[in-house]
Design an enzyme around this catalytic site. Structure first.
Site, short mmCIF file in Angstrom:
data_model
loop_
_atom_site.label_atom_id
_atom_site.label_comp_id
_atom_site.label_asym_id
_atom_site.label_seq_id
_atom_site.Cartn_x
_atom_site.Cartn_y
_atom_site.Cartn_z
N CYS A 108 -28.26 103.64 -0.82
CA CYS A 108 -29.31 102.71 -1.22
C CYS A 108 -28.75 101.32 -0.96
CB CYS A 108 -29.65 102.87 -2.69
SG CYS A 108 -30.79 101.60 -3.29
N SER A 112 -29.06 100.90 -6.07
CA SER A 112 -28.18 102.05 -6.29
C SER A 112 -28.99 103.32 -6.53
CB SER A 112 -27.26 101.78 -7.48
OG SER A 112 -28.03 101.43 -8.61
#
Lengths: 208, 225
Positions: A108, A112
């Site tokens: 990502c 995250s």
């Protein structure tokens, strides 16, 4: 409007991060906005109950049952919901299969995002600037840092989790595992193999 | 123009420092507290996931860079609590009003934690515009990679993909548009696609000609080719 602050309110709290958390927790608790017992429950859930052992069970079953694997790859959500692996940060799951021709890896870059119900809270490296910056541009160098060598001819497909869809990698089943039970197979499935920065362990291989 | 969190492809960060699989989930006790306080505050219902992501992104570049992961979380949470009127600046300095807060009845109770976490927050919606693209179709990601609705607003189109040509891989369904949802402008759901890009259309020095990057992109992030 974006409300960019020249003087962010957080600067009014103590600068030390542990004290900053404690101060905010105390203020919120005094006002009845958070319940300390609920915090303990949340922490216990992600510390002890939800983690990569969930994903490992799914992978082991997919290795064992072709029909389960086909259903999982076609539409993971109902399959995972049946197993109880649904919830926050795992509402929309897609499972992607590693093959000799294609290696999948998940990142990502913007924050995250990570499939919590299957893998738990992401490890520090997954949230690091280095991984977020480099996984999309030089995945093979990153894989090499994780000690992963791909089969000749394998293409790398990196999945950048930019929406609320969460990805789980179905690693290749190691050789020499014929006849192993699902529990024995699950023990070979590492967290990193389900992110795509590792491979499943060989039977007899010591834990990393 | 992008913000500091949009770091995909950036140079100079050095090696990835992996951790053993058995390492503690929370390296420090306060990491666990920061996560739990943030989730519990989310249950007050004063913002959505897009708002909270944008609050972290709006940390100053200096703070975003120097703060550790959970420092970003707790600092952005404090900013959001004040911005949404839940807390005052006086509260943060310990000089606020005493007593229970008007929102206290909404506080997440321990007995409801399991159900709240299991329920999650699905982002798919009924309705919205019809899909314009079909799997295999060539598309181009919008350039610049800015929020088209709000200057400096939240978006999930990374800068590294802006202007690049890709191919629709699959339709995920119709999902809430973060560019709108983060700013209280409504959910504005749109078709969401997985779009594959050849690494060589994103990077001048791609590692391998067969490599690809897949991004999940909303319909308004894409134009047909």
């Amino acid at each position: 409007m974006p409300h960019d602050h020249s003087d962010h309110p957080h600067a009014l709290l103590p600068p030390d991060p542990a004290l900053r958390v404690k101060a905010l927790e105390t203020i919120l608790t005094e006002k009845g906005l958070i319940d300390p017992a609920a915090l303990e429950e949340i922490i216990d859930t992600y510390q002890n109950r939800i983690g990569p052992q969930n994903g490992a069970r799914v992978v082991a079953r997919a290795w064992s049952e072709p029909e389960f694997k086909a259903a999982l790859l076609a539409d993971a959500d109902p399959v995972l919901a049946d197993l109880g692996y649904y919830g926050r940060q795992g509402e929309h799951m897609v499972v992607v299969e590693n093959t000799p021709q294609q290696h999948n890896m998940v990142v990502c870059t913007l924050c995250s995002c990570y499939p919590w119900p299957l893998l738990g809270i992401p490890p520090g490296w997954y949230k690091s600037d280095a991984y977020r910056a480099r996984a999309v541009r030089e995945p093979r160098k990153v894989l090499a840092e994780f000690g992963v060598t791909l089969p000749d001819g394998a293409a790398v497909r990196v999945w950048d989790s930019t929406a609320e869809v969460r990805y789980l990698v179905l690693p290749m089943r190691p050789g020499g595992t014929e006849g192993l039970s699902e529990d024995e197979l699950a023990a070979l499935v590492t967290r990193d193999s389900m992110i795509g920065t590792g491979l499943a362990k060989m039977p007899g291989e010591l834990p990393s | 123009m992008t913000r500091v969190h949009d770091m995909g492809g950036r140079f100079g960060d050095g090696p990835v420092k992996s951790e053993a699989e058995g390492a503690p989930v929370f390296a420090e006790d306060w990491h666990a507290r920061a996560l739990a306080v943030t989730l519990a505050c989310g249950a007050l219902g004063q913002w959505n996931i897009d708002t909270s992501r944008h609050a972290r992104e709006r940390l100053s570049p200096k703070d975003y860079t120097r703060f550790s992961y959970y420092e970003k979380w707790i600092s952005a949470l404090a900013d959001l609590l004040v911005e949404k009127g839940v807390l005052t600046r006086d509260d943060l300095q310990g000089k606020g009003a005493a007593g229970l807060h008007a929102l206290a009845e909404r506080a997440l109770k321990a007995e409801n934690v399991a159900a709240a976490l299991a329920k999650g927050g699905p982002a798919d919606r009924e309705g919205g515009p019809a899909p314009l693209f079909t799997p295999g179709q060539a598309v181009r990601a919008r350039i610049p990679a800015d929020n088209a609705l709000v200057d400096g607003g939240h978006t999930r189109l990374p800068q590294y993909a802006a202007g690049a040509q890709g191919y629709i891989l699959r339709l995920h369904g119709t999902h809430v548009l973060p560019d709108s949802s983060a700013h209280g402008l409504g959910e504005a759901p749109e078709p969401l696609y997985a779009v594959r890009f050849h690494a060589s259309s994103l990077w001048a020095h791609a590692e391998h000609p067969e490599d690809e990057v897949v991004l999940d992109l909303w319909q308004s992030y894409l134009e047909p080719l």
